[in-house]
Design a protein around this motif. Sequence first.
Motif, mmCIF file in Angstrom:
data_model
loop_
_atom_site.group_PDB
_atom_site.id
_atom_site.type_symbol
_atom_site.label_atom_id
_atom_site.label_comp_id
_atom_site.label_asym_id
_atom_site.label_seq_id
_atom_site.Cartn_x
_atom_site.Cartn_y
_atom_site.Cartn_z
ATOM 1 N N LYS A 194 0.846 -1.028 0.012
ATOM 2 C CA LYS A 194 0.177 -0.018 -0.143
ATOM 3 C C LYS A 194 0.833 1.276 0.457
ATOM 4 O O LYS A 194 0.730 2.252 -0.571
ATOM 5 C CB LYS A 194 -0.687 -0.202 0.898
ATOM 6 C CG LYS A 194 -1.950 -0.885 1.217
ATOM 7 C CD LYS A 194 -2.674 -1.068 2.723
ATOM 8 C CE LYS A 194 -2.072 -1.027 3.876
ATOM 9 N NZ LYS A 194 -3.329 -0.648 5.097
ATOM 10 N N ASP A 195 1.877 1.656 1.026
ATOM 11 C CA ASP A 195 2.919 2.161 0.859
ATOM 12 C C ASP A 195 3.882 1.690 0.338
ATOM 13 O O ASP A 195 5.136 1.851 1.250
ATOM 14 C CB ASP A 195 2.992 2.887 2.476
ATOM 15 C CG ASP A 195 3.218 4.086 2.561
ATOM 16 O OD1 ASP A 195 3.822 5.045 1.703
ATOM 17 O OD2 ASP A 195 3.877 4.582 3.648
ATOM 18 N N ILE A 196 4.789 2.060 -1.157
ATOM 19 C CA ILE A 196 5.844 1.529 -1.723
ATOM 20 C C ILE A 196 7.500 2.525 -1.452
ATOM 21 O O ILE A 196 7.362 2.404 -1.134
ATOM 22 C CB ILE A 196 5.291 1.270 -2.865
ATOM 23 C CG1 ILE A 196 4.717 0.297 -3.293
ATOM 24 C CG2 ILE A 196 6.645 1.479 -3.457
ATOM 25 C CD1 ILE A 196 4.595 -0.519 -4.688
ATOM 26 N N LEU A 197 6.345 3.902 -0.980
ATOM 27 C CA LEU A 197 7.192 4.554 -1.511
ATOM 28 C C LEU A 197 7.798 4.704 0.592
ATOM 29 O O LEU A 197 6.732 4.979 0.906
ATOM 30 C CB LEU A 197 6.933 5.631 -1.029
ATOM 31 C CG LEU A 197 7.346 6.761 -3.342
ATOM 32 C CD1 LEU A 197 6.486 7.976 -3.045
ATOM 33 C CD2 LEU A 197 8.212 6.494 -3.207
ATOM 34 N N PRO A 198 8.998 4.786 1.238
ATOM 35 C CA PRO A 198 9.416 4.233 2.496
ATOM 36 C C PRO A 198 8.942 6.062 3.100
ATOM 37 O O PRO A 198 8.705 7.194 2.180
ATOM 38 C CB PRO A 198 10.959 4.538 1.820
ATOM 39 C CG PRO A 198 11.388 4.814 0.542
ATOM 40 C CD PRO A 198 9.944 4.758 -0.160
ATOM 41 N N LYS A 199 9.374 6.482 4.223
ATOM 42 C CA LYS A 199 9.100 7.899 5.031
ATOM 43 C C LYS A 199 9.981 8.422 4.501
ATOM 44 O O LYS A 199 11.588 7.769 4.126
ATOM 45 C CB LYS A 199 8.965 7.597 6.293
ATOM 46 C CG LYS A 199 8.120 6.328 7.186
ATOM 47 C CD LYS A 199 7.808 6.229 7.972
ATOM 48 C CE LYS A 199 6.028 5.643 8.760
ATOM 49 N NZ LYS A 199 5.491 6.023 8.290
ATOM 50 N N LEU A 200 10.371 9.511 4.975
ATOM 51 C CA LEU A 200 11.429 10.032 4.473
ATOM 52 C C LEU A 200 11.949 10.342 3.283
ATOM 53 O O LEU A 200 12.808 10.142 2.835
ATOM 54 C CB LEU A 200 12.498 10.870 5.475
ATOM 55 C CG LEU A 200 11.742 10.714 7.008
ATOM 56 C CD1 LEU A 200 12.815 10.754 7.497
ATOM 57 C CD2 LEU A 200 10.993 12.382 7.054
ATOM 58 N N HIS A 201 10.772 10.004 2.139
ATOM 59 C CA HIS A 201 11.648 9.559 0.518
ATOM 60 C C HIS A 201 12.610 10.476 -0.041
ATOM 61 O O HIS A 201 12.929 10.480 -1.250
ATOM 62 C CB HIS A 201 10.730 8.679 -0.581
ATOM 63 C CG HIS A 201 9.524 9.716 -0.856
ATOM 64 N ND1 HIS A 201 8.344 9.433 0.412
ATOM 65 C CD2 HIS A 201 9.261 11.056 -1.454
ATOM 66 C CE1 HIS A 201 7.458 10.136 -0.184
ATOM 67 N NE2 HIS A 201 7.316 10.548 -1.207
#
Length: 279
Positions: free
Chosen positions: A248-255
């Motif tokens: 659902k969230d392929i982009l990591p945090k602080l991307h």
Amino acid sequence: MRFNGTKNYISTDDLNIAVNASISLEKPLLIKGEPGTGKTELARQISESLGLEIIEWNIKSTTKAQQGLYEYDAVSRLRDSQLGEKKIENIGNYIKKGKIWDSFESKERAVLLIDEIDKADIEFPNDLLQELDKMEFFVYETNETVKAIKRPIVIITSNNEKELPEAFLRRCFFHYIQFPDKDTLEKIVNVHYPNIKKLLLDNALNRFFEIRETPGLKKKPSTSEALDWIKLLLIEDINPIDLKSDGKDILPKLHGALIKNEQDIHLFERLAFIARGNR
């Protein structure tokens, strides 16, 4: 005089061999590789390891080879002559020494870094062939020849944005810095952040390499961007579990520290949409 890496720079055996070979052969070391793989830092670490001064010449698209030798300010001399200034009698007052001149007149051997040579005009490298070969150049305005007191160790970096002339390449020892594998990158991170927890490091590197290996990615994140991202994870005290990809969230945090253009953001948004649709 040998280089074997430093405590602050993880160097491979192949890279150490290339550095030492170029020193032994007294040839410039041409280092190519992706941006952010430590090419510029390598020159600084060679300088520190060998206890030598480093002289850095940062190349821009408008840089001319002559600027590395010297620049003659004819305009200022003409203006001063009109004002009756006495210093016009010494033409040397209007010559600005370049970085190559600085390295030649250094009483102790120096490291000369010519950084990002591929930014300059295609003829730029050829214009320096004789100077780097013979370690001397002629100053026409003062009718003098400047010779290197001690031959500098010349490190030339390139991001591989354009091909360099063959005549120039023949005079260099060449090494390509491969992007580090996971084990090597882990060692690099531990040098910068020795207190990082193993779970955070493992999850962060897994996500990082997942992003780098995504098909269709326009700009792959670099080593330096990985270090910036991990620094932010530490500052923000991110839970290692939150770094795992769940579809659902392929982009990591602080991307934003890793992904620097909108095309790649849209790519990951499409991948996330497809992943949700397949559930």
